[in-house]
Write a protein that holds these residues in place. Structure first.
Motif: not given
Length: 936
Positions: A911-929
């Motif tokens: 989703w980050v690669s497709a421009g649908l999610l920012g890099q920083a927000d993506g990291q937050k999601v992974v950390t939460t998981a």
């Protein structure tokens, strides 16, 4: 004449007829042949009879008991009322059920008789299932009455004697269409006249003629019990209604009570008397009977206006005098019958309705003007005809080009219900009278339809509502396999609707705009025609048709249709309303699914069967006892906040009829057997015991399914060899397990299949345990993925909330590694299968409550929450509506937390690669998981 049947078809018919024993009929009860429908050789699996499968305690038995109690207590004479009335027989004071099963309901009762057929089927199934004599006794009463009705319809009408004002009197039963026809010379050209009669009306319809002497609607004189104002009226005219000279009463006549009416005309004065009192006088009358001349239609009880109702009630002492009686003479009738009164008998005509067994009513005036009892539709009926209304609806249909249910409301549909009820009665009780009636009905239909050109038949069957014929083809073929009459098989083919068969056989979807329940049962019949003729187009069309409905036009509960009709393929959310899922449609789709499974053991048919039976069909029956109504829905609205109506349209609708049948055959598809007996199919997990007499064993399920997530199957009796095929529902997870006597059966069960326990010699005491863990999941509307319905295993869960807007629900918050969404809901203590979410209680659809419900909810996951932890990141979505969370959880089940985290990482990266999610927000999601804790 219809085109000749093909030589191939006639040869097939002859061969099949030769293979089926002939039937002879006796006048009373008793078996003519074995009371079973022979199993077609085309069925690779076969059902058991209802008597072979016994329901145990549980959800199905509880629902069934409500209907069994209703059937046990209901007075079947009420159902027979419309049949007896139509035949001119005494109704014994019985009151018709109302709604569609009487003259006062929708379209003036043009469907009457259909509900009686349903009730016969329900009683037959109840008797087959329970063996309780009360049901057999009611069946016998009904079959005996219908036998009498058919015999009466084959004769001219006869006087129905009731207690009169002075001894005997004649009753015109409402719905009998009877009237008294007087000779043309009855008025004798008299200028002065008195007409005197006692009446006891039984219905308050306006414009019922006590008498009407005329030629047409231009030249006549009449007396009615009620005019538009509800009071008696006399009128005479030579120029139609606009030229009437009349006399109007001042008060309504009481019903079911004798009243005396008299009219005198002398010179220019006319007087109307009610019970010996003059209530209206007209001194300016220029018309009298002499100006009317000799009239052709001299009737008691019938109007020269065809739209007026036939008089309903009794007549006593009708006298006609060639002078105007005095007031004192008319008053004397109150205390003396005419022959003992000051006036004496009428010198022009006198009928005091002395009891007779014929339809001839003697004239006591000395003029010999005997009257004749007749029916407005003429008669007698043709051989074999049986209905609760005249043959006129069937006749009118043959010239119709468009539907009008106020004139003709599906006569062959009603004929089907009666025919099916009679066949079921025969199969349940061996009463050959029922078989004789059913066979006669088919003989009559064949004699009528076989004479029509094919173009006429095609037009008839294509007409909405008026041409609807329900499942008549299936029943005719079933009857044919018992009677062996070639005409019966030929009759079944006369219901071919070629445009529908050809389109569906070619897999061309033409269902948009069609009436759903007019067409579903047609295909069950066509499957049976395939069985009887071998013509593959019937079966191919039925299979393709099924796929056009399921899932393309199916709601989550298994129902279909909106306001009885289909919309475009794939449109679900766009059809949500208060009039979804007509209950008859589910009933007939179950029958079709079952029938197709006999030919092809595709698990999808039984998956659908469980869905519709456990949800819509059970949910259509209110969880409440009622002596008067079966309490079954017509529509089940899926609009937010809908409250189910269990007493639709005053009762006795088609859906209440099929609802009665559904509730007394819940066990019919629990078990099937391979045609050669080599395997037993367990299709439904239900507390039900099979007595497999051919094998000498019993197979009993002990379960509280769906409150219990599995079933225990115990073999009893002797020993027998067979394989066991256990349905693995399409919704089942990887934890579906089977053990035999505690030992796991090898193999990997696949969702949406049958898991086979290999053939073995089973012995009494062998135990099979089936474990089917449930997961909470959603099903999305085909045309709007955000509109979803919740399922816990097979159980559809609906929100109970009075809001009329879609509830907004998030479900991923606490989802388990298995993909189970249930951890996001909170169980309700003491209420199995009840949960709360967002302050709303969710309960099984199958509970027949009157709570406002939400079958569909609007899925809303605005934030990315994993394992109950909010990442603080908004949940992005693709243009098709798929969200990041949707894509993550589409990978479930996950073996462990690591697998889930890996899925989150790969999805976020894409989703980050497709421009649908920012890099920083993506990291937050992974950390939460990574930091969250998950339920299994």
């Amino acid at each position: 004449m219809a085109p000749p049947l093909s030589r191939r078809f006639l040869l097939q018919s002859a061969m099949l007829a030769a293979a089926v024993p002939g039937v002879s009929f006796s006048a009373g009860g008793g078996r003519a042949v074995a009371a079973t429908v022979p199993t077609p050789s085309t069925w690779s699996v076969r059902p058991f009879e209802l008597k072979d499968v016994t329901l145990g305690q549980g959800l199905y038995a509880d629902k069934r008991q409500l209907m069994l109690d209703h059937g046990r207590g209901y007075d079947v004479n009420r159902l027979l009322q419309v049949f007896r009335a139509n035949a001119g027989l005494s109704t014994g004071g019985a009151v018709a059920p109302g709604g569609w099963e009487g003259l006062d309901g929708e379209a003036n009762g043009n469907l009457r008789g259909h509900y009686t057929g349903h009730f016969l089927s329900m009683l037959s199934q109840a008797y087959a299932s329970t063996g309780q004599q009360v049901y057999a006794d009611k069946i016998s009463t009904m079959v005996g009455a219908l036998t009498d009705v058919r015999a009466a319809l084959r004769t001219d009408p006869r006087m129905l004697t009731v207690t009169g004002r002075w001894g005997g009197a004649h009753e015109n039963v409402r719905g009998s269409y009877q009237y008294v026809d007087l000779p043309a010379t009855v008025l004798n050209g008299s200028a002065a006249i008195t007409l005197s009669i006692w009446v006891s009306p039984t219905h308050d319809a306006n414009w019922q003629r006590v008498f009407d002497f005329g030629n047409n609607s231009t030249r006549y004189m009449y007396l009615v019990t009620r005019n538009a104002a509800g009071v008696p009226r006399f009128a005479i005219t030579t120029s139609g209604s606009g030229g009437e000279q009349g006399l109007n009463g001042t008060a309504a006549l009481p019903l079911n009570q004798w009243s005396h009416l008299a009219v005198t005309i002398s010179g220019t004065t006319g007087t109307l008397y009610v019970n010996g009192t003059a209530v209206a006088t007209n001194t300016s009358m220029s018309l009298n009977p002499s100006v009317l001349g000799t009239l052709t239609n001299n009737w008691l009880g019938r109007s020269n206006y065809s739209g007026d109702p036939v008089y309903a009630g009794a007549f006593d002492e009708f006298n006609v005098y060639s002078r105007a009686l005095t007031a004192a003479e008319i008053t004397s009738f109150q205390t003396n019958e005419a022959k003992k009164s000051a006036a004496g008998l009428g010198n022009l005509a006198s009928y005091y309705f002395s009891t007779t067994t014929t339809g001839t009513l003697g004239d006591s005036s000395g003029r010999g003007l005997n009257a004749t009892l007749r029916r407005t539709w003429d008669g007698p009926s043709h051989q074999g005809f049986l209905a609760a209304y005249p043959e006129t609806q069937f006749i009118a249909l043959e010239s119709m080009t468009s539907g009008d249910y106020t004139r003709v409301w599906a006569p062959y549909y009603t004929a089907h219900k009666i025919l099916k009820g009679l066949l079921d009665a025969y199969l349940a009780t061996d009463d050959s009278r029922a078989l004789d009636l059913a066979s006669g009905m088919c003989d009559w239909m064949y004699s009528r339809l076989s004479k029509l050109p094919d173009a006429t038949l095609q037009r008839m069957w294509g007409i909405f509502s008026s041409g609807e014929f329900g499942g008549i083809v299936e029943t005719i073929v079933d009857l044919y396999t018992i009677t062996g009459k070639a005409d019966h098989l030929a009759l079944a083919k006369l219901f071919d609707l070629d445009s529908l068969i050809d389109a569906c056989a070619a897999n061309t979807d033409i269902l948009d705009g069609l009436h759903a329940n007019q067409h579903i049962p047609i295909f069950t019949g066509y499957v049976r025609l395939y069985d009887a003729t071998g013509e593959a187009r019937y079966l191919t069309a039925a299979k393709n048709f099924w796929g056009m409905v399921i899932p393309q036009r199916m709601y989550g509960i298994g129902g279909t249709s909106t306001a009885e009709f289909w919309k475009a393929r794939g449109v679900i959310s766009g059809t949500i309303s208060d009039t979804n899922a007509e209950t008859c449609c589910a009933y007939n789709l179950l029958k079709l699914s079952r029938s197709l499974f006999f030919h092809e053991q595709d698990p999808k048919y039984m998956d659908y069967y469980e869905r519709a039976l456990l949800n819509q069909v059970l949910g259509s029956k209110q969880d409440k006892a009622d002596a008067e109504k079966p309490l079954v829905t017509y529509f089940i609205g899926l609009k937010p906040g809908h409250v189910r109506d269990y007493t639709p349209k005053q009762g006795t609708t088609c859906c209440e009829g099929t609802g009665m049948e559904s509730a007394t055959k819940y066990q019919d598809s629990v078990y099937f057997t391979e045609a050669d007996g080599s395997a037993l199919y367990v299709n439904l997990y239900s507390a039900a015991t099979l007595n497999w007499s051919a094998k000498g064993v019993t197979v009993a399920q002990s379960t509280d399914y769906p409150r219990e997530q599995g079933s225990t199957i115990t073999v009893g009796g002797g020993s027998a060899a067979f394989a066991l095929r256990l349905r693995v529902p399409s919704w089942a997870g990887a934890d579906f397990r089977v053990t035999v006597n505690g030992t796991a059966v090898s193999g990997t069960p696949a969702a949406g299949s049958y898991f086979t326990v290999p053939s073995r010699t089973w012995r009494a005491g062998d135990v099979v345990r089936v474990t089917i863990p449930f997961l909470l999941r959603v099903e999305k509307a085909l045309d709007d993925p955000s509109l979803q319905t919740l399922f816990y295993g097979p159980v559809n869960l609906v929100g109970r909330n009075s809001s009329t807007s879609y509830l907004s629900c998030g479900l991923y918050r606490n989802a388990g590694l298995s993909g189970d969404l249930l951890p996001s809901l909170t169980p309700v203590n003491g209420k199995p299968l009840h949960y709360t979410l967002g302050g709303t209680e969710f309960a099984p659809f199958h509970e027949g409550s009157e709570d406002p419900t939400h079958a569909y909810v609007r899925r809303s996951e605005p934030q990315i929450v994993l394992g109950g932890t909010d990442s603080g990141v908004a949940n992005p979505a693709r243009t098709d509506g798929t969200t990041l969370l949707d894509e993550i959880w589409a990978g479930a089940p996950f073996a462990d937390k690591g697998a889930l985290v890996a899925r989150v990482q790969s999805t976020v990266a894409a989703w980050v690669s497709a421009g649908l999610l920012g890099q920083a927000d993506g990291q937050k999601v992974v950390t939460t998981a990574q930091n969250a804790t998950y339920a299994a």
